[in-house]
Design a protein around this motif. Structure first.
Motif, PDB file in Angstrom:
ATOM      1  N   LEU A 180       6.427  -4.371  -8.331  1.00  0.00           N
ATOM      2  CA  LEU A 180       6.221  -4.258  -6.890  1.00  0.00           C
ATOM      3  C   LEU A 180       4.783  -4.457  -6.455  1.00  0.00           C
ATOM      4  N   LEU A 181       3.825  -4.314  -7.369  1.00  0.00           N
ATOM      5  CA  LEU A 181       2.420  -4.379  -6.990  1.00  0.00           C
ATOM      6  C   LEU A 181       1.741  -5.576  -7.641  1.00  0.00           C
ATOM      7  N   HIS A 182       0.511  -5.818  -7.196  1.00  0.00           N
ATOM      8  CA  HIS A 182      -0.311  -6.816  -7.863  1.00  0.00           C
ATOM      9  C   HIS A 182      -0.606  -6.354  -9.290  1.00  0.00           C
ATOM     10  N   GLY A 183      -0.940  -7.306 -10.168  1.00  0.00           N
ATOM     11  CA  GLY A 183      -1.183  -6.983 -11.567  1.00  0.00           C
ATOM     12  C   GLY A 183      -2.295  -5.972 -11.749  1.00  0.00           C
ATOM     13  N   SER A 184      -3.384  -6.109 -10.994  1.00  0.00           N
ATOM     14  CA  SER A 184      -4.503  -5.173 -11.128  1.00  0.00           C
ATOM     15  C   SER A 184      -4.108  -3.772 -10.678  1.00  0.00           C
ATOM     16  N   GLN A 185      -3.346  -3.653  -9.591  1.00  0.00           N
ATOM     17  CA  GLN A 185      -2.889  -2.346  -9.131  1.00  0.00           C
ATOM     18  C   GLN A 185      -1.925  -1.711 -10.135  1.00  0.00           C
ATOM     19  N   ALA A 186      -1.062  -2.538 -10.717  1.00  0.00           N
ATOM     20  CA  ALA A 186      -0.117  -2.012 -11.706  1.00  0.00           C
ATOM     21  C   ALA A 186      -0.847  -1.517 -12.951  1.00  0.00           C
ATOM     22  N   VAL A 187      -1.905  -2.213 -13.360  1.00  0.00           N
ATOM     23  CA  VAL A 187      -2.678  -1.777 -14.526  1.00  0.00           C
ATOM     24  C   VAL A 187      -3.329  -0.427 -14.253  1.00  0.00           C
ATOM     25  N   ILE A 188      -3.830  -0.239 -13.038  1.00  0.00           N
ATOM     26  CA  ILE A 188      -4.445   1.048 -12.691  1.00  0.00           C
ATOM     27  C   ILE A 188      -3.409   2.165 -12.769  1.00  0.00           C
ATOM     28  N   ILE A 189      -2.199   1.933 -12.245  1.00  0.00           N
ATOM     29  CA  ILE A 189      -1.146   2.950 -12.311  1.00  0.00           C
ATOM     30  C   ILE A 189      -0.802   3.242 -13.767  1.00  0.00           C
ATOM     31  N   THR A 190      -0.713   2.190 -14.592  1.00  0.00           N
ATOM     32  CA  THR A 190      -0.368   2.371 -16.004  1.00  0.00           C
ATOM     33  C   THR A 190      -1.450   3.154 -16.738  1.00  0.00           C
ATOM     34  N   ARG A 250       0.829  -1.203   0.000  1.00  0.00           N
ATOM     35  CA  ARG A 250       0.000   0.000   0.000  1.00  0.00           C
ATOM     36  C   ARG A 250       0.864   1.255   0.000  1.00  0.00           C
ATOM     37  N   GLN A 251       1.955   1.221   0.757  1.00  0.00           N
ATOM     38  CA  GLN A 251       2.871   2.362   0.741  1.00  0.00           C
ATOM     39  C   GLN A 251       3.466   2.554  -0.649  1.00  0.00           C
ATOM     40  N   LEU A 252       3.833   1.450  -1.298  1.00  0.00           N
ATOM     41  CA  LEU A 252       4.408   1.552  -2.638  1.00  0.00           C
ATOM     42  C   LEU A 252       3.373   2.035  -3.644  1.00  0.00           C
ATOM     43  N   ALA A 253       2.128   1.545  -3.533  1.00  0.00           N
ATOM     44  CA  ALA A 253       1.068   1.978  -4.457  1.00  0.00           C
ATOM     45  C   ALA A 253       0.814   3.478  -4.321  1.00  0.00           C
ATOM     46  N   PHE A 254       0.789   3.967  -3.101  1.00  0.00           N
ATOM     47  CA  PHE A 254       0.598   5.397  -2.886  1.00  0.00           C
ATOM     48  C   PHE A 254       1.760   6.187  -3.479  1.00  0.00           C
ATOM     49  N   GLY A 255       2.970   5.722  -3.289  1.00  0.00           N
ATOM     50  CA  GLY A 255       4.130   6.428  -3.833  1.00  0.00           C
ATOM     51  C   GLY A 255       4.143   6.437  -5.349  1.00  0.00           C
ATOM     52  N   LEU A 256       3.783   5.325  -5.993  1.00  0.00           N
ATOM     53  CA  LEU A 256       3.752   5.264  -7.454  1.00  0.00           C
ATOM     54  C   LEU A 256       2.663   6.177  -8.026  1.00  0.00           C
ATOM     55  N   ALA A 257       1.483   6.176  -7.378  1.00  0.00           N
ATOM     56  CA  ALA A 257       0.435   7.093  -7.813  1.00  0.00           C
ATOM     57  C   ALA A 257       0.886   8.544  -7.657  1.00  0.00           C
ATOM     58  N   LEU A 258       1.613   8.843  -6.574  1.00  0.00           N
ATOM     59  CA  LEU A 258       2.150  10.186  -6.379  1.00  0.00           C
ATOM     60  C   LEU A 258       3.141  10.538  -7.484  1.00  0.00           C
ATOM     61  N   ASP A 259       3.969   9.560  -7.893  1.00  0.00           N
ATOM     62  CA  ASP A 259       4.925   9.822  -8.972  1.00  0.00           C
ATOM     63  C   ASP A 259       4.210  10.194 -10.269  1.00  0.00           C
TER      64      ASP A 259
END
Length: 608
Positions: free
Chosen positions: A133-143, A92-101
């Motif tokens: 670093l994230l689950h596939g679904s979370q990575a797709v959302i970031i992408t 969750r910390q990594l997901a928040f940081g990637l979304a911030l990026d």
């Protein structure tokens, strides 16, 4: 539309089934990426002011740019510290940081006022990191978030500065590149996860086998010792016991059924060298080697004398020490290992001696069984004849007394009585010697007929007083019990051993003092029970020590010479040891028996 949505759902489900990195690897890569974010944020601020200083025509960063860059640097520092300190909810910390990026890069791209290929390429790093670093679904959302921001930015710029199909084509190409990079990163991450799982599985199997090997070695009855370049690097508990050294080697216990999660795998593979237990074990092995060097220098010299790649086997006699032990001889086998080290196996010869004793007794039984009948028949005839002759002499002596008359000469009567008395004494000697020979035959037959010992648990604290009350009531036998262990011994054979030793002590003590008495002391030394039989006799001459336990050796003219031999044979058959202690201030015969167990609630004071 339905086909497109079903395809998207299929892709999402496929990505969601993918595995993520193990926790330690996730933490490591997360720290690396957090450091990368902190460096990039600091670099953005540094480059914005450095560029302005180098070109005076450029304006200062706008308030929005300064706010975004300062906030980005602050949040990067906070996220780095939070991820470093807090180990929970790492994804969750990594997901928040990637979304911030993604948001910060989009704001910088917006404030830049024109498409910036350098900023756009930084999205690639974010997309690749999200799929690793994230689950596939979370990575797709970031992408998708990154694609939306890039396309919107390019589309907005195209509207504001006249429509250009080239800009839109670049945006679409960048979006496809994001998807390609994401898919490749996801494939690489899945491959890495698979490799990590295989490595963890192999490490778990190696750890399990290592634990099993350590348990097997620790439970072996034979001693196992490994010497590498003159240093002892491994020694099991049996080695300590066989060499008579107190066992202080604390081996960490670990359940082989424990779950092999990521944290334990990380600690096992990467932090093993940091464990204080390993350092403690090395110190204990150094202490053990020093004790071996002090007490068994000849053993280490014999091991070091063996050339590399050569094997050797020999019998090692333990040096006499103040610490009594049931073990006096060891079979040493030196086996060379591939790394030029030596595997030293120490084998207790008690089992071999017990087997040899059984074979010797079996051979003796066959011999005595074949000749006992032939010896006893004439022996019985001689004994009976001597008894009849003695009775005949007594009858003749009585007849001579009855038939005496005054006319007979006194000298003739005295002569006849002297002849009869002399013959009676000779017949008594014959009868006594036949009884002695018969007793020797009975002792030999008793020794040869003995079966395998019927060992039973005996609590000496209760058994010994009952034994003394049954067999030595009225004698001065003083018992002192300092420990209360349980041994395994054949009851009848233990009785025979103690009867022989106590009777010998009473006999020889009475020759030296008018008041004969025996002292029995029971105590512990290491893992053995010591039973000392003490008397106040003159002891054993040094010249007779080598023959003391030989059959038919005796210093008593009335003895058979089989008492101590039988006692030692019974002791060895029960894996015990009977010896004479010449250094004791009293005449001391010592019976050493291994401890079997302890009564419930009793103090375990025999543990070495």
């Amino acid at each position: 539309m339905k086909s497109a949505s079903s395809a998207i759902t299929t892709v999402m489900n496929y990505l969601h089934q993918g595995d993520t990195l193990p926790f330690p690897q996730l933490r490591r890569l997360g720290l690396i990426y957090s450091s990368y974010r902190l460096i990039v944020s600091f670099f953005f601020i540094l480059m914005s002011y450095a560029t302005i200083k180098s070109d005076a025509n450029l304006l200062l960063p706008t308030l929005l740019q300064q706010t975004v860059l300062s906030l980005y640097l602050l949040l990067s520092l906070i996220l780095f510290g939070l991820f470093y300190v807090v180990t929970k909810q790492s994804q969750r910390q990594l997901a928040f940081g990637l979304a911030l990026d993604v948001i910060v890069l989009s704001l910088l791209l917006y404030t830049n006022g024109a498409p910036d290929l350098q900023l756009t390429m930084l999205y690639m790093v974010v997309v690749a990191a999200s799929f690793m670093l994230l689950h596939g679904s979370q990575a797709v959302i970031i992408t998708l978030l990154a694609i939306i921001f890039v396309i919107y930015q390019q589309f907005f710029y195209a509207i504001a500065n006249s429509m250009s199909l080239t800009n839109l084509g670049d945006a679409l190409l960048i979006s496809v590149s994001f998807l390609a990079v994401g898919f490749l990163s996801w494939s690489v991450s899945q491959r890495l996860v698979h490799v990590e799982k295989m490595a963890a599985k192999h490490a778990q199997e190696v750890e399990r086998l290592n634990t099993i090997n350590q348990e097997v070695i620790s439970q072996m009855l034979n001693g196992v010792m490994v010497i590498d370049q003159g240093h002892i690097v491994l020694a099991n508990a049996a080695t300590y016991q066989l060499l008579g050294i107190p066992n202080t080697l604390a081996t960490p216990t670990r359940s082989t059924q424990a779950q092999f999660n990521g944290d334990s795998w990380y600690n096992t593979i990467f932090k093993r060298c940091r464990e204080p237990a390993a350092h403690q074990t090395n110190n204990l092995l150094i202490t053990f080697q020093q004790q071996v060097q002090d007490q068994h220098a000849s053993l280490l010299d014999s091991c070091s004398a063996v050339s590399a790649g050569q094997s050797r086997s020999f019998i090692y006699k333990l040096p006499p020490t103040t610490r009594a032990s049931v073990i006096n001889k060891l079979r040493i086998q030196i086996i060379p290992l591939k790394d030029a080290s030596q595997l030293v196996l120490l084998e207790d010869l008690r089992r071999e001696q017990a087997s040899a004793q059984q074979l010797k007794l079996a051979s003796l039984g066959q011999l005595t069984a074949s000749i006992a009948h032939e010896i006893r028949n004439p022996l019985a005839a001689i004994s009976q004849a001597s008894q009849l002759l003695m009775e005949d002499i007594l009858d003749k002596a009585a007849d001579n007394i009855d038939s005496q008359n005054p006319t007979n000469s006194t000298s003739t009567t005295v002569l006849d009585n002297d002849d009869l008395a002399g013959n009676h004494e000779l017949y008594e000697m014959i009868f006594a010697q036949t009884k002695r020979v018969n007793r020797i035959i009975e002792d030999v037959l008793k020794l040869s007929r003995q079966q395998s010992p019927n060992q039973q648990p005996l609590a000496l604290a209760t058994w010994m007083p009952q034994f003394l009350d049954n067999y030595f009531r009225g004698h001065d036998v003083f018992l002192q019990i300092r420990s209360q262990p349980i041994i395994r011994f054949d009851t009848h054979q233990l009785e025979q051993i103690l009867i022989n030793l106590i009777n010998n002590g009473l006999r020889y003590s009475s020759l030296a003092h008018p008041h004969a008495y025996i002292e029995i002391e029971i105590y512990c030394s290491q893992n053995d029970v010591i039973i000392d039989i003490l008397d106040a006799g003159t002891g054993i001459d040094a010249a007779n020590l080598d023959q003391l336990f030989n059959p038919f050796f005796t210093t008593n003219k009335a003895g058979t010479g089989l008492g101590l031999y039988l006692s030692q044979a019974f002791s060895e058959a029960n894996h015990a040891c009977l010896l004479y202690v010449p250094d004791h201030k009293k005449t001391c015969f010592r019976l050493i028996v291994p401890v079997a167990s302890y009564p419930v609630g009793a103090k375990k004071d025999c543990v070495g």
